[in-house]
Design an enzyme around this catalytic site. Structure first.
Site, PDB file in Angstrom:
ATOM      1  N   LYS A  18       0.842  -1.198   0.000  1.00 44.86           N
ATOM      2  CA  LYS A  18       0.000   0.000   0.000  1.00 44.86           C
ATOM      3  C   LYS A  18       0.882   1.256   0.000  1.00 44.86           C
ATOM      4  O   LYS A  18       2.111   1.164   0.194  1.00 44.86           O
ATOM      5  CB  LYS A  18      -0.904  -0.030   1.234  1.00 44.86           C
ATOM      6  CG  LYS A  18      -1.960  -1.147   1.205  1.00 44.86           C
ATOM      7  CD  LYS A  18      -2.818  -1.030   2.455  1.00 44.86           C
ATOM      8  CE  LYS A  18      -3.904  -2.053   2.518  1.00 44.86           C
ATOM      9  NZ  LYS A  18      -4.701  -1.919   3.764  1.00 44.86           N
ATOM     10  N   TYR A  58     -12.221  -3.386  -3.591  1.00 42.64           N
ATOM     11  CA  TYR A  58     -12.786  -3.772  -2.297  1.00 42.64           C
ATOM     12  C   TYR A  58     -14.242  -4.205  -2.452  1.00 42.64           C
ATOM     13  O   TYR A  58     -14.996  -3.581  -3.199  1.00 42.64           O
ATOM     14  CB  TYR A  58     -12.686  -2.620  -1.295  1.00 42.64           C
ATOM     15  CG  TYR A  58     -11.288  -2.475  -0.721  1.00 42.64           C
ATOM     16  CD1 TYR A  58     -10.769  -3.456   0.130  1.00 42.64           C
ATOM     17  CD2 TYR A  58     -10.494  -1.384  -1.029  1.00 42.64           C
ATOM     18  CE1 TYR A  58      -9.483  -3.341   0.654  1.00 42.64           C
ATOM     19  CE2 TYR A  58      -9.211  -1.264  -0.505  1.00 42.64           C
ATOM     20  CZ  TYR A  58      -8.715  -2.248   0.343  1.00 42.64           C
ATOM     21  OH  TYR A  58      -7.452  -2.146   0.851  1.00 42.64           O
ATOM     22  N   ASN A 164      -1.537  -0.098   7.338  1.00 37.77           N
ATOM     23  CA  ASN A 164      -1.028  -1.427   7.697  1.00 37.77           C
ATOM     24  C   ASN A 164      -0.206  -2.056   6.570  1.00 37.77           C
ATOM     25  O   ASN A 164      -0.073  -3.273   6.491  1.00 37.77           O
ATOM     26  CB  ASN A 164      -2.165  -2.336   8.176  1.00 37.77           C
ATOM     27  CG  ASN A 164      -3.249  -2.526   7.123  1.00 37.77           C
ATOM     28  OD1 ASN A 164      -3.091  -2.090   5.990  1.00 37.77           O
ATOM     29  ND2 ASN A 164      -4.327  -3.190   7.489  1.00 37.77           N
ATOM     30  N   HIS A 167      -1.908  -5.146   1.554  1.00 37.83           N
ATOM     31  CA  HIS A 167      -3.208  -5.805   1.397  1.00 37.83           C
ATOM     32  C   HIS A 167      -2.934  -7.228   0.915  1.00 37.83           C
ATOM     33  O   HIS A 167      -2.010  -7.444   0.146  1.00 37.83           O
ATOM     34  CB  HIS A 167      -4.061  -5.084   0.331  1.00 37.83           C
ATOM     35  CG  HIS A 167      -5.196  -5.929  -0.134  1.00 37.83           C
ATOM     36  ND1 HIS A 167      -6.386  -5.992   0.558  1.00 37.83           N
ATOM     37  CD2 HIS A 167      -5.305  -6.812  -1.171  1.00 37.83           C
ATOM     38  CE1 HIS A 167      -7.179  -6.865  -0.050  1.00 37.83           C
ATOM     39  NE2 HIS A 167      -6.552  -7.371  -1.099  1.00 37.83           N
ATOM     40  N   GLU A 178      -9.328 -10.513  -7.372  1.00 36.31           N
ATOM     41  CA  GLU A 178      -8.297  -9.476  -7.304  1.00 36.31           C
ATOM     42  C   GLU A 178      -7.192  -9.695  -8.341  1.00 36.31           C
ATOM     43  O   GLU A 178      -6.720  -8.734  -8.956  1.00 36.31           O
ATOM     44  CB  GLU A 178      -7.738  -9.415  -5.874  1.00 36.31           C
ATOM     45  CG  GLU A 178      -8.808  -8.893  -4.914  1.00 36.31           C
ATOM     46  CD  GLU A 178      -8.440  -8.949  -3.436  1.00 36.31           C
ATOM     47  OE1 GLU A 178      -7.325  -9.402  -3.104  1.00 36.31           O
ATOM     48  OE2 GLU A 178      -9.271  -8.525  -2.616  1.00 36.31           O
TER      49      GLU A 178
HETATM   50  P1  TYD Z   1     -10.064  -5.927   6.283  1.00 32.07           P
HETATM   51  O1  TYD Z   1     -10.542  -6.545   5.025  1.00 32.07           O
HETATM   52  O2  TYD Z   1     -10.860  -6.173   7.526  1.00 32.07           O
HETATM   53  O3  TYD Z   1      -8.569  -6.341   6.626  1.00 32.07           O
HETATM   54  P2  TYD Z   1      -7.373  -7.018   5.809  1.00 32.07           P
HETATM   55  O4  TYD Z   1      -6.691  -5.909   5.052  1.00 32.07           O
HETATM   56  O5  TYD Z   1      -6.490  -7.587   6.887  1.00 32.07           O
HETATM   57  O6  TYD Z   1      -7.956  -8.075   4.924  1.00 32.07           O
HETATM   58  O7  TYD Z   1      -9.984  -4.343   6.125  1.00 32.07           O
HETATM   59  C1  TYD Z   1      -9.548  -3.748   4.944  1.00 32.07           C
HETATM   60  C2  TYD Z   1      -8.714  -2.554   5.301  1.00 32.07           C
HETATM   61  O8  TYD Z   1      -9.506  -1.565   5.964  1.00 32.07           O
HETATM   62  C3  TYD Z   1      -7.586  -2.822   6.291  1.00 32.07           C
HETATM   63  O9  TYD Z   1      -6.452  -3.359   5.673  1.00 32.07           O
HETATM   64  C4  TYD Z   1      -7.340  -1.470   6.874  1.00 32.07           C
HETATM   65  C5  TYD Z   1      -8.665  -0.753   6.766  1.00 32.07           C
HETATM   66  N1  TYD Z   1      -9.328  -0.557   8.078  1.00 32.07           N
HETATM   67  C6  TYD Z   1      -9.354   0.722   8.645  1.00 32.07           C
HETATM   68  O10 TYD Z   1      -8.813   1.655   8.087  1.00 32.07           O
HETATM   69  N2  TYD Z   1      -9.986   0.906   9.849  1.00 32.07           N
HETATM   70  C7  TYD Z   1     -10.592  -0.114  10.506  1.00 32.07           C
HETATM   71  O11 TYD Z   1     -11.150   0.089  11.610  1.00 32.07           O
HETATM   72  C8  TYD Z   1     -10.543  -1.432   9.912  1.00 32.07           C
HETATM   73  C9  TYD Z   1     -11.172  -2.588  10.613  1.00 32.07           C
HETATM   74  C10 TYD Z   1      -9.902  -1.608   8.695  1.00 32.07           C
END
Ligand code: TYD
Length: 200
Positions: A18, A58, A164, A167, A178
């Site tokens: 990301k 998404y 984080n 993805h 995807e």
């Molecule tokens: P998710 O699909 O739950 O997680 P992952 O990426 O682990 O599959 O969520 C998608 C993205 O949404 C996540 O990577 C970061 C963002 N996110 C937020 O910004 N705030 C939040 O409270 C949550 C739960 C996710």
């Protein structure tokens, strides 16, 4: 996706560095962690995606959006912070819609590095290496756990998505969607790693 041309159990999954991972110079580190585990990068590029492209990336179904809202709420609940105060709503779906919006805006703000990863149970392996969605809860040793402490407490309260770094697809269905969304069939390569015979 299990490709019959490969050994049983071999799958392809989608992963993407990301904007925060790219901007922090962690592209190499992230790819190295996947490769060292024995996974193979079979497609890779750097792009600055359009808003339409990310919006289609998404999921849009109500269930996924409500789950997104609920994941953030778990942290507010744990910390005794009112959902309403934190997100302006107590409704999971309404909270999830906000998070999805911040996420889409963030992902079009700078280049990202999408890739296709192939290997034994690649979907599950990549998720393990990447770690929990919320870096503050991610295990040390995972990418998110080693390089971030971000949390809905820091992110959602200031109306931005959690940074984080990576993805990655969660299910086979997501992986198939995807991969096809980001790469054409001729951008995904077939080759054998030279250490394949030693590893398997
Ligand atoms: P998710 O699909 O739950 O997680 P992952 O990426 O682990 O599959 O969520 C998608 C993205 O949404 C996540 O990577 C970061 C963002 N996110 C937020 O910004 N705030 C939040 O409270 C949550 C739960 C996710």
């Amino acid at each position: 996706m299990t490709d019959k041309k490969f050994a049983p159990g071999i799958e392809r999954t989608f992963a993407m560095v990301k904007p925060d991972g790219v901007q922090r110079g962690l592209i190499g580190e992230i790819i190295a962690r996947l490769e060292k585990r024995g996974l193979k990068v079979v497609a890779l590029k750097m792009v600055k995606p359009s808003i339409e492209h990310i919006d289609e990336h998404y999921p849009k179904d109500d269930k996924w959006i409500a789950r997104l809202g609920n994941k953030g709420f778990t942290v507010f609940d744990e910390q005794g912070i009112s959902r309403k105060e934190a997100m302006g709503t107590e409704d999971e779906f309404e909270a999830g819609k906000q998070v999805r919006g911040w996420l889409v805006d963030y992902l079009v703000s700078a280049p990202v590095v999408p890739m296709v990863i192939e290997g034994v149970q690649a979907i599950e392996m990549v998720r393990k290496i990447v770690g929990s969605t919320l870096p503050s809860k991610a295990d040390i040793g995972t990418i998110r756990g080693d390089f971030s402490t971000d949390s809905p407490l820091a992110a959602n309260l200031t109306k931005r998505p959690i940074r984080n770094l990576v993805h990655c697809s969660e299910t086979q269905e997501e992986a198939e969607h995807e991969i096809a969304h980001w790469f054409s069939a001729d951008e995904v390569y077939e080759f054998e790693r030279s250490d394949h015979a030693a590893m398997f």
